[in-house]
Scaffold this motif. Structure first.
Motif, PDB file in Angstrom:
ATOM      1  N   GLY A 184      36.212  39.676  42.164  1.00  0.00           N
ATOM      2  CA  GLY A 184      35.868  40.680  41.310  1.00  0.00           C
ATOM      3  C   GLY A 184      34.955  41.747  41.763  1.00  0.00           C
ATOM      4  N   TRP A 185      33.789  41.245  42.486  1.00  0.00           N
ATOM      5  CA  TRP A 185      32.818  42.084  42.914  1.00  0.00           C
ATOM      6  C   TRP A 185      33.653  43.119  44.253  1.00  0.00           C
ATOM      7  CZ3 TRP A 185      31.383  42.383  48.283  1.00  0.00           C
ATOM      8  CH2 TRP A 185      30.041  43.067  48.476  1.00  0.00           C
ATOM      9  N   LEU A 186      34.489  42.581  44.931  1.00  0.00           N
ATOM     10  CA  LEU A 186      35.092  43.345  45.945  1.00  0.00           C
ATOM     11  C   LEU A 186      35.872  44.376  45.269  1.00  0.00           C
ATOM     12  CD1 LEU A 186      35.648  43.773  48.811  1.00  0.00           C
ATOM     13  CD2 LEU A 186      37.623  41.928  48.676  1.00  0.00           C
ATOM     14  N   VAL A 187      36.562  44.210  44.316  1.00  0.00           N
ATOM     15  CA  VAL A 187      37.540  45.025  43.620  1.00  0.00           C
ATOM     16  C   VAL A 187      36.816  45.998  42.963  1.00  0.00           C
ATOM     17  CG1 VAL A 187      39.120  45.337  41.706  1.00  0.00           C
ATOM     18  CG2 VAL A 187      39.505  43.299  43.246  1.00  0.00           C
ATOM     19  N   SER A 188      35.583  45.676  42.187  1.00  0.00           N
ATOM     20  CA  SER A 188      34.696  46.548  41.807  1.00  0.00           C
ATOM     21  C   SER A 188      34.101  47.728  42.770  1.00  0.00           C
ATOM     22  CB  SER A 188      33.417  45.904  41.013  1.00  0.00           C
ATOM     23  OG  SER A 188      33.898  45.084  40.046  1.00  0.00           O
ATOM     24  N   VAL A 189      33.759  47.244  43.955  1.00  0.00           N
ATOM     25  CA  VAL A 189      33.235  47.978  45.183  1.00  0.00           C
ATOM     26  C   VAL A 189      34.047  49.124  45.596  1.00  0.00           C
ATOM     27  CG1 VAL A 189      32.312  47.974  47.522  1.00  0.00           C
ATOM     28  CG2 VAL A 189      31.289  46.154  45.559  1.00  0.00           C
ATOM     29  N   ILE A 190      35.416  48.451  45.684  1.00  0.00           N
ATOM     30  CA  ILE A 190      36.602  49.497  46.155  1.00  0.00           C
ATOM     31  C   ILE A 190      36.712  50.515  45.076  1.00  0.00           C
ATOM     32  CG2 ILE A 190      39.097  49.662  46.908  1.00  0.00           C
ATOM     33  CD1 ILE A 190      38.591  46.627  47.969  1.00  0.00           C
ATOM     34  N   VAL A 191      36.933  50.052  43.846  1.00  0.00           N
ATOM     35  CA  VAL A 191      37.127  51.073  42.777  1.00  0.00           C
ATOM     36  C   VAL A 191      36.113  52.134  42.830  1.00  0.00           C
ATOM     37  CG1 VAL A 191      37.536  51.531  40.434  1.00  0.00           C
ATOM     38  CG2 VAL A 191      38.659  49.629  41.477  1.00  0.00           C
ATOM     39  N   ASN A 192      35.031  51.636  42.768  1.00  0.00           N
ATOM     40  CA  ASN A 192      33.727  52.556  42.800  1.00  0.00           C
ATOM     41  C   ASN A 192      33.862  53.506  43.891  1.00  0.00           C
ATOM     42  OD1 ASN A 192      31.131  53.183  40.986  1.00  0.00           O
ATOM     43  ND2 ASN A 192      30.395  52.794  43.206  1.00  0.00           N
ATOM     44  N   ALA A 193      34.051  52.803  45.044  1.00  0.00           N
ATOM     45  CA  ALA A 193      34.108  53.740  46.245  1.00  0.00           C
ATOM     46  C   ALA A 193      35.410  54.940  46.194  1.00  0.00           C
ATOM     47  CB  ALA A 193      34.449  52.928  47.437  1.00  0.00           C
ATOM     48  N   THR A 194      36.268  54.645  45.570  1.00  0.00           N
ATOM     49  CA  THR A 194      37.291  55.503  45.536  1.00  0.00           C
ATOM     50  C   THR A 194      36.740  56.894  44.771  1.00  0.00           C
ATOM     51  OG1 THR A 194      38.295  54.490  43.689  1.00  0.00           O
ATOM     52  CG2 THR A 194      39.059  53.795  45.624  1.00  0.00           C
ATOM     53  N   ILE A 249      42.199  30.064  38.149  1.00  0.00           N
ATOM     54  CA  ILE A 249      40.848  30.349  37.777  1.00  0.00           C
ATOM     55  C   ILE A 249      40.532  31.716  38.503  1.00  0.00           C
ATOM     56  CG2 ILE A 249      38.667  29.601  37.741  1.00  0.00           C
ATOM     57  CD1 ILE A 249      40.388  28.186  35.722  1.00  0.00           C
ATOM     58  N   VAL A 250      40.753  31.823  39.696  1.00  0.00           N
ATOM     59  CA  VAL A 250      40.451  32.836  40.692  1.00  0.00           C
ATOM     60  C   VAL A 250      40.873  34.263  39.745  1.00  0.00           C
ATOM     61  CG1 VAL A 250      40.923  34.286  42.885  1.00  0.00           C
ATOM     62  CG2 VAL A 250      40.313  31.774  42.801  1.00  0.00           C
ATOM     63  N   VAL A 251      41.932  34.372  39.602  1.00  0.00           N
ATOM     64  CA  VAL A 251      42.507  35.641  39.173  1.00  0.00           C
ATOM     65  C   VAL A 251      41.916  35.937  37.652  1.00  0.00           C
ATOM     66  CG1 VAL A 251      44.625  36.642  38.175  1.00  0.00           C
ATOM     67  CG2 VAL A 251      44.900  35.216  39.999  1.00  0.00           C
ATOM     68  N   GLY A 252      41.705  34.681  36.954  1.00  0.00           N
ATOM     69  CA  GLY A 252      40.814  34.938  35.519  1.00  0.00           C
ATOM     70  C   GLY A 252      39.487  35.432  35.665  1.00  0.00           C
ATOM     71  N   ILE A 253      38.766  34.604  36.445  1.00  0.00           N
ATOM     72  CA  ILE A 253      37.393  35.188  36.808  1.00  0.00           C
ATOM     73  C   ILE A 253      37.305  36.557  37.325  1.00  0.00           C
ATOM     74  CG2 ILE A 253      35.293  34.720  37.997  1.00  0.00           C
ATOM     75  CD1 ILE A 253      35.684  33.197  35.151  1.00  0.00           C
ATOM     76  N   GLY A 254      38.286  36.830  38.547  1.00  0.00           N
ATOM     77  CA  GLY A 254      38.259  37.942  39.082  1.00  0.00           C
ATOM     78  C   GLY A 254      38.614  39.106  38.176  1.00  0.00           C
ATOM     79  N   SER A 255      39.412  39.001  37.186  1.00  0.00           N
ATOM     80  CA  SER A 255      39.761  39.863  36.219  1.00  0.00           C
ATOM     81  C   SER A 255      38.605  40.414  35.553  1.00  0.00           C
ATOM     82  CB  SER A 255      40.997  39.641  35.526  1.00  0.00           C
ATOM     83  OG  SER A 255      41.954  39.352  36.250  1.00  0.00           O
TER      84      SER A 255
END
Length: 395
Positions: free
Chosen positions: A339-349, A28-34
């Motif tokens: 998902g929020w953390l991944v989004s923040v990291i991608v946006n920061a790059t 579920i973590v992987v699914g919702i995070g994606s």
């Protein structure tokens, strides 16, 4: 059996099978995070595109000739367009493609020849120097305002200031008098992404036969766009001798229609990304069902004992549904944070623009609860239907 007892039993059951619980929650973590990450990419892209288009001015329109006969748009057409109700400013534009050479490098760019009215119609910002002036138009000055993309291609640094430098365009020398800011909202930049500017008179004289003439106009308000577009189409068809039922020999592009189109496209893209990511949620839901069915089998005697001492089918159903919802809820909370953390990291790059909204978070949590109910209902129903005598005999 009250809710406190149900949650206490749920906690005991999940802790008793830590490894299985962790693996089930991971799905579920992987699914919702994606889902959260991909929706944030889609919404971020949509917001970025809309911001760029809006910066150009939502009341801007461009009319471009599509005729292959060479007649195209004329100065008379421009004069007639100025008389339409709702029209604010009308400016003539000539476009051409040319190679810009400087600093032992070259780049292909779109060149926009603009007249004195252009700045009144279009929002354009310069990072260095100044924009094309009426005086430069009057003397056919060999001046050019470069896009930040062109500067980066020629000097390797978009922030470099080449004002005063000489560049070759179409084999002729031109002096750089300005550089557009990277976030410039010029209409040409919104439509082409890499436009540089010259005086209209210079482009007309120096690039004869290689240009396409268009009209850039601004309406008094964004609400006038549709009306002006219809009036302009009827007017130009009449002037060009084209029947009302036939296709025109020109195209009308408005920033409001462009904004609407890009919004629709990016919304579809966001929905597509979410749908793709949701596949992993379905897989996670199947994992939930599998774990709950296994749990029902392992706890058959326990279920029989509870029924024997008075637990109703509703109590049993609620017990297993709560376990399923707690599992998906745990995965949902962790998945949203991931998902929020991944989004923040991608946006920061700076690779992609992302935007995590409350809608995406609520959607993720809501979907988790729905998955818990849908995939947990069958195991719960199966547990509730067990015959207490047969259950107590189960080995």
């Amino acid at each position: 059996m009250n809710l406190l007892d149900i949650f206490s039993e749920t906690f005991r059951s999940l802790v008793a099978n830590k490894g299985r619980t962790a693996l089930t929650v991971l799905g579920i973590v992987v699914g919702i995070g994606s889902v959260i990450a991909l929706i944030s990419v889609g919404q971020g892209t949509q917001a970025s595109v809309q911001q760029q288009i809006t910066a150009a001015g939502t009341n801007i329109m461009r009319i471009t000739s599509t005729s292959s006969s060479g007649s195209g748009l004329t100065d008379g057409d421009m004069a007639a367009l100025r008389e339409l109700p709702g029209v604010d400013v009308v400016a003539g534009t000539r476009s051409t493609s040319a190679e810009i050479v400087a600093n032992n490098a070259s780049t292909n760019a779109q060149i926009q020849g603009i007249d004195a009215n252009y700045l009144k119609a279009v929002n354009t910002e310069v990072a260095h120097g100044s924009f094309i002036t009426a005086y430069q138009n009057s003397i056919r000055a060999r001046a050019v305002v470069l896009s930040s993309n062109a500067v980066e291609s020629l000097w390797g640094d978009a922030s470099y200031n080449p004002v005063g430098r000489t560049v070759q365009i179409g084999g002729q020398n031109f002096v750089v008098t300005g550089v557009l800011s990277a976030s410039s909202g010029g209409l040409a930049s919104a439509l082409s992404g890499n436009a540089s500017y010259m005086p209209l008179s210079t482009v007309t004289a120096q690039f004869t036969g290689k240009t396409s003439y268009s009209v850039t106009l601004s309406t008094k308000t964004m609400e006038d766009q549709t009306t002006v577009s219809n009036l302009a189409t009827s007017l130009l068809k009449s002037r060009h001798g084209i029947p009302a039922s036939s296709d025109p020999d020109f195209s009308v592009t408005s920033m409001s229609s462009l904004l609407s189109l890009t919004s629709s496209i990016t919304s579809i893209l966001t929905a597509l990304l979410a749908a793709i990511a949701s596949i992993s949620l379905v897989v996670g839901g199947i994992g939930i069902m599998n774990m709950m069915l296994t749990s029902v089998t392992e706890r058959t005697r326990e279920i029989g004992l509870r029924k024997a001492i008075g637990a109703t089918p509703g109590n049993i159903t609620l017990q297993f549904l709560v376990e399923s919802i707690v599992l998906t809820g745990m995965g949902g909370v962790i998945g949203v944070l991931l998902g929020w953390l991944v989004s923040v990291i991608v946006n920061a790059t700076g690779i992609l623009t992302t935007q995590v909204t409350a809608f995406a978070i609520l959607l993720g949590v809501g979907v988790c609860m729905l998955i818990g109910i849908v995939f947990g209902f069958y195991p719960a129903h199966r547990a509730a239907k067990l015959d207490p005598i047969e259950a107590l005999r189960y080995q």
